[in-house]
Design an enzyme around this catalytic site. Sequence first.
Site, PDB file in Angstrom:
ATOM      1  N   TRP A  72       1.051  -1.284  -0.230  1.00 32.16           N
ATOM      2  CA  TRP A  72       0.233   0.229   0.197  1.00 32.16           C
ATOM      3  C   TRP A  72       1.020   1.386   0.318  1.00 32.16           C
ATOM      4  O   TRP A  72       1.023   2.192  -0.283  1.00 32.16           O
ATOM      5  CB  TRP A  72      -0.295   0.012   0.867  1.00 32.16           C
ATOM      6  CG  TRP A  72      -0.240   0.211   3.072  1.00 32.16           C
ATOM      7  CD1 TRP A  72      -0.523  -0.913   3.638  1.00 32.16           C
ATOM      8  CD2 TRP A  72       0.267   1.439   3.471  1.00 32.16           C
ATOM      9  NE1 TRP A  72       0.803  -1.075   4.634  1.00 32.16           N
ATOM     10  CE2 TRP A  72       0.846   0.368   4.798  1.00 32.16           C
ATOM     11  CE3 TRP A  72       0.354   2.155   3.016  1.00 32.16           C
ATOM     12  CZ2 TRP A  72       1.415   1.504   4.987  1.00 32.16           C
ATOM     13  CZ3 TRP A  72       0.948   3.376   4.209  1.00 32.16           C
ATOM     14  CH2 TRP A  72       1.662   2.531   5.033  1.00 32.16           C
TER      15      TRP A  72
ATOM     16  N   LYS B  75      -0.425  -8.298  -8.005  1.00 32.56           N
ATOM     17  CA  LYS B  75      -1.195  -8.370  -7.278  1.00 32.56           C
ATOM     18  C   LYS B  75      -0.896  -7.188  -5.511  1.00 32.56           C
ATOM     19  O   LYS B  75      -0.769  -7.714  -5.968  1.00 32.56           O
ATOM     20  CB  LYS B  75      -1.286 -10.295  -6.592  1.00 32.56           C
ATOM     21  CG  LYS B  75      -1.557 -10.184  -5.250  1.00 32.56           C
ATOM     22  CD  LYS B  75      -1.610  -9.954  -3.768  1.00 32.56           C
ATOM     23  CE  LYS B  75      -2.571 -10.204  -3.015  1.00 32.56           C
ATOM     24  NZ  LYS B  75      -2.434  -8.815  -1.807  1.00 32.56           N
ATOM     25  N   HIS B  76      -2.125  -6.658  -6.150  1.00 34.01           N
ATOM     26  CA  HIS B  76      -1.786  -5.163  -5.477  1.00 34.01           C
ATOM     27  C   HIS B  76      -2.196  -5.341  -3.619  1.00 34.01           C
ATOM     28  O   HIS B  76      -3.097  -6.266  -3.526  1.00 34.01           O
ATOM     29  CB  HIS B  76      -2.040  -3.667  -5.661  1.00 34.01           C
ATOM     30  CG  HIS B  76      -1.135  -2.957  -5.731  1.00 34.01           C
ATOM     31  ND1 HIS B  76      -1.077  -2.640  -4.624  1.00 34.01           N
ATOM     32  CD2 HIS B  76      -0.777  -2.009  -6.935  1.00 34.01           C
ATOM     33  CE1 HIS B  76      -0.520  -1.757  -4.997  1.00 34.01           C
ATOM     34  NE2 HIS B  76       0.660  -1.519  -6.559  1.00 34.01           N
TER      35      HIS B  76
ATOM     36  N   GLY C  41       7.722  -5.667   0.939  1.00 29.63           N
ATOM     37  CA  GLY C  41       6.632  -5.911   2.172  1.00 29.63           C
ATOM     38  C   GLY C  41       7.915  -5.649   3.413  1.00 29.63           C
ATOM     39  O   GLY C  41       8.435  -5.893   3.311  1.00 29.63           O
ATOM     40  N   SER C  42       7.026  -6.552   4.461  1.00 28.34           N
ATOM     41  CA  SER C  42       7.134  -6.962   5.513  1.00 28.34           C
ATOM     42  C   SER C  42       8.796  -8.219   5.614  1.00 28.34           C
ATOM     43  O   SER C  42       7.875  -8.718   4.503  1.00 28.34           O
ATOM     44  CB  SER C  42       6.706  -7.044   6.660  1.00 28.34           C
ATOM     45  OG  SER C  42       5.526  -8.234   6.509  1.00 28.34           O
TER      46      SER C  42
ATOM     47  N   GLU D  15      12.029  -6.479  -1.447  1.00 31.94           N
ATOM     48  CA  GLU D  15      12.565  -5.789  -0.804  1.00 31.94           C
ATOM     49  C   GLU D  15      11.761  -5.797   0.496  1.00 31.94           C
ATOM     50  O   GLU D  15      10.423  -5.236   0.399  1.00 31.94           O
ATOM     51  CB  GLU D  15      11.764  -4.662  -1.899  1.00 31.94           C
ATOM     52  CG  GLU D  15      11.969  -3.484  -0.788  1.00 31.94           C
ATOM     53  CD  GLU D  15      11.942  -2.093  -1.889  1.00 31.94           C
ATOM     54  OE1 GLU D  15      11.815  -0.986  -0.966  1.00 31.94           O
ATOM     55  OE2 GLU D  15      12.015  -1.828  -2.893  1.00 31.94           O
ATOM     56  N   LEU D  16      12.010  -5.785   1.590  1.00 30.78           N
ATOM     57  CA  LEU D  16      11.605  -6.055   3.244  1.00 30.78           C
ATOM     58  C   LEU D  16      12.027  -4.983   3.876  1.00 30.78           C
ATOM     59  O   LEU D  16      11.787  -3.588   3.625  1.00 30.78           O
ATOM     60  CB  LEU D  16      12.092  -7.305   3.911  1.00 30.78           C
ATOM     61  CG  LEU D  16      11.694  -8.667   2.878  1.00 30.78           C
ATOM     62  CD1 LEU D  16      12.127  -9.791   3.389  1.00 30.78           C
ATOM     63  CD2 LEU D  16      10.434  -8.266   1.966  1.00 30.78           C
TER      64      LEU D  16
ATOM     65  N   CYS E  29       9.871   3.740   2.793  1.00 33.38           N
ATOM     66  CA  CYS E  29      11.009   2.608   3.735  1.00 33.38           C
ATOM     67  C   CYS E  29      12.476   2.065   3.842  1.00 33.38           C
ATOM     68  O   CYS E  29      13.204   1.758   4.393  1.00 33.38           O
ATOM     69  CB  CYS E  29      10.847   1.110   1.776  1.00 33.38           C
ATOM     70  SG  CYS E  29       9.363   1.111   1.383  1.00 33.38           S
TER      71      CYS E  29
ATOM     72  N   GLU F 257      11.627  -1.859  13.510  1.00 33.43           N
ATOM     73  CA  GLU F 257      10.661  -1.180  12.267  1.00 33.43           C
ATOM     74  C   GLU F 257       9.847  -0.937  12.822  1.00 33.43           C
ATOM     75  O   GLU F 257       8.518  -1.029  14.030  1.00 33.43           O
ATOM     76  CB  GLU F 257      10.458  -1.927  11.161  1.00 33.43           C
ATOM     77  CG  GLU F 257      10.417  -0.962  10.364  1.00 33.43           C
ATOM     78  CD  GLU F 257      10.007  -1.430   8.303  1.00 33.43           C
ATOM     79  OE1 GLU F 257       9.889  -1.004   7.836  1.00 33.43           O
ATOM     80  OE2 GLU F 257       9.676  -2.708   8.239  1.00 33.43           O
TER      81      GLU F 257
END
Length: 343
Positions: free
Chosen positions: A13, A37-38, A89-90, A111-112, A145, A245
């Site tokens: 998001w 897939k969003h 995402g996470s 990419e976390l 991020c 985080e």
Amino acid sequence: RVPIGVVGVLSPWIYPFLTSVNAIVPALMAGNVVVLKHSFQTPLVAERYAKAASKAGLPKGVFQILHLDHKNTAQLISDARMDGVFFTGSVQGGIAVQNSLTNKFIPCGLELGGKDPAYVMANANLEKSIEGLVDGAFFNSGQSCCGIERIYVHESIYDKFVDSFVETTKQYQLGNPLDAGTNLGPMVKTDAANYVRKQIGEALGKGAKSLVAESLFKASKKETPYLSPHVLVDVDHSMEVMTQESFGPVVGIMKVASDAEAIALMNDSQYGLTASLWTDDMDRATVLARQIETGTVFMNRCDYLDPALAWTGVKNSGKGVTLSKIGYEHVSRVKSFNFRKGD
């Protein structure tokens, strides 16, 4: 090089167009079919992509979108027809993606999370450092991020830095983002704000001090996504706010006595997305940058993305590369042709 084949792009998001376009466009340009897939929080972004692809004249089926829950997403990833997957995402989400790939070997870009540090060296330009780092910590309410989540400042300039950092932070106007005077909006949802509140409370309970009174920001209220910016001092690495985080409007600031101490603290993290050095000495910054365990090191800037440079993380910040020429290598594969003439 040849295309991978059918590529799945799983987008978050946060910055819903930017984070997805970094994978979608290179994948398409490399000749792949893309299935997007969003996030369930930003489904209309996927719909707009589909309309744009149709308007641009892409052949039917070359770009597709799916609205899926976690279970169906896992089924998509593990499907034999998928030839690659790229997720933003996470850390937990990245682990789930990898677990869905245990039965096959395909390219997987992740990419976390991050806990991006900054080090303000003794010879830094204080005015520019403060301006850049306040923005780096609180831009988009800290939901970036590569936002700054922890700052280490040389002891010789620590007091001046903290005083000015606090005064600059107090200038924010927290409120409805549709109002012209607002320059700090709400977090994405109340649960996210409550998570940051929990981190702040834990740090205060262990002896940290908050230098910006929440009462200055009338919109900041419990059980709402509105959270005032927090500047914490007397922090250490026993506190979650310095190690986990946050992804919200809070930053911890620590005093350090040397470059070696700063680098050790910067590297004391499970994450490794970006870091920034603030100094007028480029040669020294280059030496220190080689010691920092992150995918990107900035000097005198932060929270910035350059399409010409590879975007990558180390440790639990992920694997793979987007952007730059190197990014295309991750959406294509090497193929050798060893031909011999018949005569």
